[in-house]
Design a protein around this motif. Sequence first.
Motif, PDB file in Angstrom:
ATOM      1  N   VAL A 115      46.475  67.417 103.271  1.00 35.54           N
ATOM      2  CA  VAL A 115      45.461  66.499 103.795  1.00 35.54           C
ATOM      3  C   VAL A 115      46.091  65.484 104.741  1.00 35.54           C
ATOM      4  N   SER A 116      47.191  64.879 104.307  1.00 30.75           N
ATOM      5  CA  SER A 116      47.866  63.870 105.121  1.00 30.75           C
ATOM      6  C   SER A 116      48.347  64.439 106.448  1.00 30.75           C
ATOM      7  N   ASP A 117      48.926  65.638 106.405  1.00 24.25           N
ATOM      8  CA  ASP A 117      49.464  66.234 107.631  1.00 24.25           C
ATOM      9  C   ASP A 117      48.343  66.662 108.582  1.00 24.25           C
ATOM     10  N   LEU A 118      47.231  67.139 108.026  1.00 21.76           N
ATOM     11  CA  LEU A 118      46.101  67.538 108.865  1.00 21.76           C
ATOM     12  C   LEU A 118      45.471  66.333 109.565  1.00 21.76           C
ATOM     13  N   ILE A 119      45.354  65.215 108.860  1.00 15.18           N
ATOM     14  CA  ILE A 119      44.674  64.038 109.408  1.00 15.18           C
ATOM     15  C   ILE A 119      45.604  63.176 110.252  1.00 15.18           C
ATOM     16  N   TYR A 120      46.821  62.930 109.751  1.00 18.29           N
ATOM     17  CA  TYR A 120      47.730  61.983 110.418  1.00 18.29           C
ATOM     18  C   TYR A 120      48.968  62.641 111.018  1.00 18.29           C
ATOM     19  N   GLN A 121      49.171  63.943 110.747  1.00 17.44           N
ATOM     20  CA  GLN A 121      50.406  64.638 111.124  1.00 17.44           C
ATOM     21  C   GLN A 121      51.624  63.911 110.544  1.00 17.44           C
ATOM     22  N   LYS A 122      51.493  63.562 109.270  1.00 14.03           N
ATOM     23  CA  LYS A 122      52.578  62.905 108.537  1.00 14.03           C
ATOM     24  C   LYS A 122      52.729  63.550 107.169  1.00 14.03           C
ATOM     25  N   ILE A 123      53.981  63.707 106.746  1.00 14.28           N
ATOM     26  CA  ILE A 123      54.291  64.113 105.379  1.00 14.28           C
ATOM     27  C   ILE A 123      54.890  62.881 104.700  1.00 14.28           C
ATOM     28  N   PRO A 124      54.090  62.156 103.920  1.00 12.79           N
ATOM     29  CA  PRO A 124      54.513  60.844 103.410  1.00 12.79           C
ATOM     30  C   PRO A 124      55.726  60.912 102.474  1.00 12.79           C
ATOM     31  N   ASN A 125      56.684  60.032 102.723  1.00 15.60           N
ATOM     32  CA  ASN A 125      57.857  59.939 101.848  1.00 15.60           C
ATOM     33  C   ASN A 125      57.462  59.575 100.427  1.00 15.60           C
ATOM     34  N   ARG A 126      56.432  58.743 100.299  1.00 14.09           N
ATOM     35  CA  ARG A 126      56.036  58.269  98.967  1.00 14.09           C
ATOM     36  C   ARG A 126      55.598  59.415  98.063  1.00 14.09           C
ATOM     37  N   ILE A 127      54.899  60.380  98.636  1.00 13.04           N
ATOM     38  CA  ILE A 127      54.464  61.531  97.832  1.00 13.04           C
ATOM     39  C   ILE A 127      55.665  62.386  97.445  1.00 13.04           C
ATOM     40  N   LEU A 128      56.565  62.621  98.393  1.00 19.04           N
ATOM     41  CA  LEU A 128      57.766  63.409  98.108  1.00 19.04           C
ATOM     42  C   LEU A 128      58.645  62.710  97.073  1.00 19.04           C
ATOM     43  N   LEU A 129      58.795  61.403  97.203  1.00 19.69           N
ATOM     44  CA  LEU A 129      59.632  60.638  96.271  1.00 19.69           C
ATOM     45  C   LEU A 129      59.015  60.610  94.877  1.00 19.69           C
ATOM     46  N   PHE A 130      57.703  60.633  94.798  1.00 23.26           N
ATOM     47  CA  PHE A 130      57.032  60.649  93.495  1.00 23.26           C
ATOM     48  C   PHE A 130      57.271  61.974  92.772  1.00 23.26           C
ATOM     49  N   PHE A 131      57.190  63.076  93.511  1.00 21.38           N
ATOM     50  CA  PHE A 131      57.263  64.391  92.872  1.00 21.38           C
ATOM     51  C   PHE A 131      58.691  64.890  92.668  1.00 21.38           C
ATOM     52  N   THR A 132      59.637  64.451  93.473  1.00 22.07           N
ATOM     53  CA  THR A 132      61.011  64.959  93.358  1.00 22.07           C
ATOM     54  C   THR A 132      61.591  64.789  91.953  1.00 22.07           C
ATOM     55  N   PRO A 133      61.512  63.590  91.327  1.00 27.35           N
ATOM     56  CA  PRO A 133      62.032  63.477  89.958  1.00 27.35           C
ATOM     57  C   PRO A 133      61.307  64.381  88.971  1.00 27.35           C
ATOM     58  N   LEU A 134      60.018  64.598  89.181  1.00 26.85           N
ATOM     59  CA  LEU A 134      59.253  65.473  88.274  1.00 26.85           C
ATOM     60  C   LEU A 134      59.769  66.901  88.329  1.00 26.85           C
ATOM     61  N   PHE A 135      60.092  67.378  89.527  1.00 23.12           N
ATOM     62  CA  PHE A 135      60.604  68.744  89.663  1.00 23.12           C
ATOM     63  C   PHE A 135      62.038  68.842  89.123  1.00 23.12           C
ATOM     64  N   ILE A 136      62.825  67.792  89.277  1.00 22.39           N
ATOM     65  CA  ILE A 136      64.182  67.789  88.710  1.00 22.39           C
ATOM     66  C   ILE A 136      64.109  67.859  87.187  1.00 22.39           C
ATOM     67  N   ILE A 137      63.242  67.047  86.603  1.00 26.45           N
ATOM     68  CA  ILE A 137      63.059  67.060  85.142  1.00 26.45           C
ATOM     69  C   ILE A 137      62.568  68.426  84.676  1.00 26.45           C
ATOM     70  N   PHE A 138      61.600  68.991  85.428  1.00 30.00           N
ATOM     71  CA  PHE A 138      61.089  70.318  85.077  1.00 30.00           C
ATOM     72  C   PHE A 138      62.201  71.351  85.080  1.00 30.00           C
ATOM     73  N   ARG A 139      63.058  71.310  86.120  1.00 29.24           N
ATOM     74  CA  ARG A 139      64.159  72.273  86.213  1.00 29.24           C
ATOM     75  C   ARG A 139      65.145  72.107  85.053  1.00 29.24           C
ATOM     76  N   LEU A 140      65.350  70.887  84.591  1.00 28.46           N
ATOM     77  CA  LEU A 140      66.268  70.642  83.481  1.00 28.46           C
ATOM     78  C   LEU A 140      65.681  71.137  82.160  1.00 28.46           C
ATOM     79  N   ILE A 141      64.370  70.978  82.002  1.00 31.42           N
ATOM     80  CA  ILE A 141      63.709  71.400  80.762  1.00 31.42           C
ATOM     81  C   ILE A 141      63.466  72.903  80.752  1.00 31.42           C
ATOM     82  N   TYR A 142      63.028  73.431  81.901  1.00 28.36           N
ATOM     83  CA  TYR A 142      62.713  74.857  82.005  1.00 28.36           C
ATOM     84  C   TYR A 142      63.602  75.496  83.083  1.00 28.36           C
ATOM     85  N   PRO A 143      64.821  75.861  82.725  1.00 28.54           N
ATOM     86  CA  PRO A 143      65.741  76.455  83.715  1.00 28.54           C
ATOM     87  C   PRO A 143      65.386  77.903  84.017  1.00 28.54           C
TER      88      PRO A 143
END
Length: 252
Positions: A115-143
């Motif tokens: 949605v953000s990229d379609l409307i503003y042509q931006k990939i927000p850092n805040r969204i990436l920064l929010f999800f990055t730790p979640l995916f790291i934790i997921f990888r540690l729990i479910y390798p």
Amino acid sequence: MHSVLSVVFFIYGIIFGSFYNVVGLRVPTRSLFKENRSYCDNCQRTLAWTELIPIWSYILQRGKCKRCCQKISILYPIIEATTGFLFVYSYYQFAWSSSLILAILLISLIIPITVSDLIYQKIPNRILLFFTPLFIIFRLIYPLRSFENSLIGALFAFILIFLIIYLSNGGMGMGDLKYYTLFGFIFGLPNFLLLFFLSALYGVIAGIVMMATEKQVGRKTKIAFGPYIGLAALTVLYFGEAMIEWYIQLII
């Protein structure tokens, strides 16, 4: 039982899809938590709860604001319905497994960025920064694959996209670099290579279609590439292993 759960997943999907749409629209303008109530973008009227029912409100109002009759973007019901169907398909594909958690996380990342990229042509850092730790934790729990493979995938993705940006004098943005790098970590090296190929393929096909149908679109026109990266990621999520196995059998 599957039918009931499919309805439940679809309902949750369209509800979350409505929220993801708001996230994609407001995070780039830093207004996500500054405004508590949704409002009409044209007349600024605060919307009643009956106007916020995903998909149904859009149909009932015939795609227009009740007061000013300004058209409501078709993006709203499309995003809501797409998220609902993706939730349902993820349940059918993975049932109650760690892969279902991964699918929900990926959808929750991809939809607002699209949605953000379609409307503003931006990939927000805040969204990436929010999800990055979640995916790291997921990888540690479910390798699902080795953690080293995820790190190699992220490093390879970063170097590859950085070189493309450097050699093309900014043909891609830094948001794309971070987005690809995160997917490199999530999927690991072999699947990332497939993801990169598919995203380029989807982008080329979309570019050809737009140039053929829209006069103002040319070779140098900037287009939002985030949606094609996200679509490629979902393709790899659902069909990646089968596609790689098919390719290996083809060349052997």
